[in-house]
Design a protein around this motif. Structure first.
Motif, short mmCIF file in Angstrom:
data_model
loop_
_atom_site.label_atom_id
_atom_site.label_comp_id
_atom_site.label_asym_id
_atom_site.label_seq_id
_atom_site.Cartn_x
_atom_site.Cartn_y
_atom_site.Cartn_z
N LYS A 26 0.77 -1.31 0.22
CA LYS A 26 -0.20 0.00 -0.11
C LYS A 26 0.73 1.24 0.09
O LYS A 26 0.40 2.23 -0.47
N HIS A 27 2.22 1.04 0.44
CA HIS A 27 3.15 2.33 0.55
C HIS A 27 3.83 2.58 -0.68
O HIS A 27 4.50 3.54 -0.89
N SER A 28 3.82 1.59 -1.40
CA SER A 28 4.71 1.70 -2.85
C SER A 28 4.17 0.81 -3.69
O SER A 28 4.14 -0.58 -3.60
N SER A 29 3.88 1.10 -5.08
CA SER A 29 3.54 0.07 -6.20
C SER A 29 4.72 -0.34 -6.88
O SER A 29 4.64 -1.25 -7.72
N ARG A 30 5.99 0.52 -6.88
CA ARG A 30 7.10 0.04 -7.53
C ARG A 30 8.20 -0.94 -6.68
O ARG A 30 8.99 -1.47 -7.46
N ALA A 31 8.06 -0.89 -5.36
CA ALA A 31 9.07 -1.58 -4.63
C ALA A 31 9.11 -3.06 -4.81
O ALA A 31 8.21 -3.67 -5.34
N THR A 32 10.39 -3.59 -4.97
CA THR A 32 10.33 -5.09 -4.54
C THR A 32 10.37 -5.31 -3.39
O THR A 32 10.89 -5.24 -2.28
N ILE A 33 9.18 -6.38 -3.14
CA ILE A 33 8.82 -6.73 -1.69
C ILE A 33 8.64 -8.25 -1.86
O ILE A 33 8.11 -9.14 -2.80
N THR A 34 9.31 -8.89 -1.00
CA THR A 34 9.41 -10.12 -0.76
C THR A 34 9.05 -10.67 0.67
O THR A 34 8.82 -9.82 1.52
N ALA A 35 9.22 -11.93 1.01
CA ALA A 35 9.02 -12.26 2.28
C ALA A 35 9.90 -12.01 3.33
O ALA A 35 9.79 -12.20 4.58
N SER A 36 11.07 -11.56 2.91
CA SER A 36 12.09 -11.47 3.68
C SER A 36 12.75 -9.75 3.36
O SER A 36 13.63 -9.56 4.10
N SER A 37 12.27 -8.95 2.36
CA SER A 37 12.51 -7.73 2.22
C SER A 37 11.69 -6.70 1.64
O SER A 37 10.74 -7.11 0.86
N PHE A 38 12.23 -5.58 1.63
CA PHE A 38 11.44 -4.45 1.09
C PHE A 38 12.39 -3.53 0.45
O PHE A 38 13.35 -3.02 1.21
N ILE A 39 12.60 -3.38 -0.81
CA ILE A 39 13.79 -2.57 -1.61
C ILE A 39 13.03 -1.43 -2.53
O ILE A 39 12.27 -1.98 -3.38
N ASN A 40 13.33 -0.25 -2.45
CA ASN A 40 12.93 0.64 -3.47
C ASN A 40 13.84 1.93 -3.59
O ASN A 40 14.51 2.26 -2.78
#
Length: 392
Positions: A26-40
């Protein structure tokens, strides 16, 4: 230079659930989100979340870097895994001008965890590290092992945080350093990365390390002796934690008991005297002067070696002057720009070589003979006239 921000969060102890990943999305449509990380990465926009809140709720580590010269490392660690007296000594500050959120190193507690924060800020904008958009990636990979080191009882990352505050000018001259941990002269790769991340002054780090003892090696025999002294109940409690999927907690418990046993085996020693900031800075200044003198000496020796090698090359070239003149003639006879350029390079090199062996008159005579044959080549003469060879 456009604005650039890099955000990376990592979950270590507990992977993110699908629901949690959806909350982050909900905070970012472009971020790379996995079960262990958030990267943007952000080039024009900005981070919509709250890094501190995310660390409290989702993650165990966070790295931030911005193109205007600011970076931050956050690590979440259980309070019972840290040396709280060391933590207090590293974060306490007599200079009230600095608030916690401005400190190069600070900590905050919530529940059973501490949030440790290391900051660096370059207000001058002169640090080239931040000028490109590649400062953020790779830092997490290099810095994340610090958390495991802290959980194993290694206090060096905490001391480096205190040293970052010293480098940032956030401590008074009368401020007393924390207890100096062993092994500051042999930092782990992650600790070396932290020193680089925080742009620690190498001479201040060396001055701090001058009072640090060597790490005591732990042998298999030590492990065996400690295990033999453990009760069946204590060992069963550790195994139970493993069976319940609480491996990090089990490791912390075992390591804490082992360290306490190690300390009890050593004869009691008086603690090393803790120095004031002014004393550490004085030592750093002496180290800086010694380092700069050594660098000047090394540079002079390197220059002498280069000059000696160059002299050998020039003597060899002068000894082969007849062949070089033939090569120059061959290049000029080609009648093309690349040939003229090559002929000029050979001529200049030979001029230097003949000057070096004090045969300049011989060179000038041979050059005049060359010009009787090729002196009407306008492109060649234009190149030659830009040098000082014709004026000699």
């Amino acid at each position: 230079m456009s604005e650039y921000q890099y955000y990376e969060f990592v979950a270590v102890d507990q992977p993110l659930t699908s629901k949690q990943q959806a909350e982050l999305r909900k905070h970012s449509s472009r971020a790379t989100i996995t079960a262990s990380s958030f990267i943007n990465e952000y080039h024009w926009g900005s981070f919509k979340g709250d890094a501190t809140a995310w660390m409290q709720q989702y993650f165990d580590a966070h790295v931030y870097s911005a193109s205007w010269g600011s970076c931050c490392l956050l690590l979440r660690a259980p309070a019972n895994a840290l040396d709280l007296s060391m933590l207090d000594a590293c974060q306490s500050c007599d200079n009230r001008e600095w608030q916690d959120d401005q400190d190069a190193f600070n900590r905050s507690r919530y529940g059973d965890n501490y949030l440790l924060a290391w900051h660096f800020s370059d207000d001058t904008g002169e640090n080239e590290r931040f000028w490109s958009e590649d400062d953020g990636p790779d830092w997490m990979l290099r810095l994340l092992p610090l958390r495991a080191e802290l959980l194993r009882g290694d206090a060096r990352p905490l001391y480096l945080g205190w040293l970052a505050r010293l480098c940032a000018g956030q401590l008074d001259d009368e401020h007393v350093e924390p207890p100096v941990p062993a092994g500051l002269t042999e930092l782990t790769p992650a600790q070396q990365a932290l020193a680089e991340f925080l742009v620690l002054d190498v001479d201040l780090l060396a001055a701090a390390a001058s009072a640090s003892s060597e790490l005591e090696p732990v042998s298999t025999a030590d492990h065996d002796r400690w295990l033999a002294a453990q009760s069946a109940h204590a060992l069963q409690a550790s195994v139970r934690l493993l069976l319940e999927g609480r491996a990090p907690e089990a490791e912390r418990s075992v390591r804490q008991r082992f360290r306490a046993w190690q300390a009890a085996q050593r004869p009691e020693q008086a603690p090393a005297p803790r120095r004031q900031v002014a004393e550490i800075q004085h030592i750093a200044q002496q180290i800086r002067q010694q380092r700069q003198q050594a660098e000047r000496q090394a540079a002079a020796e390197a220059q002498a070696r280069q000059q000696a090698a160059r002299a050998i090359q020039l003597k060899a070239l002068a000894a082969d002057a007849a062949r070089v003149w033939k090569d120059i003639d061959t290049q000029l006879n080609r009648g093309v720009a690349s040939g003229y350029d090559q002929a000029l390079q050979l001529t200049l090199a030979l001029a230097e070589a003949m000057q070096h062996v004090e045969r300049h008159a011989e060179f000038q005579h041979a050059l005049n003979q060359l010009l009787t044959v090729h002196g009407k080549r306008r492109a060649w003469m234009a190149r030659l006239e830009k040098t000082k060879l014709l004026a000699r």
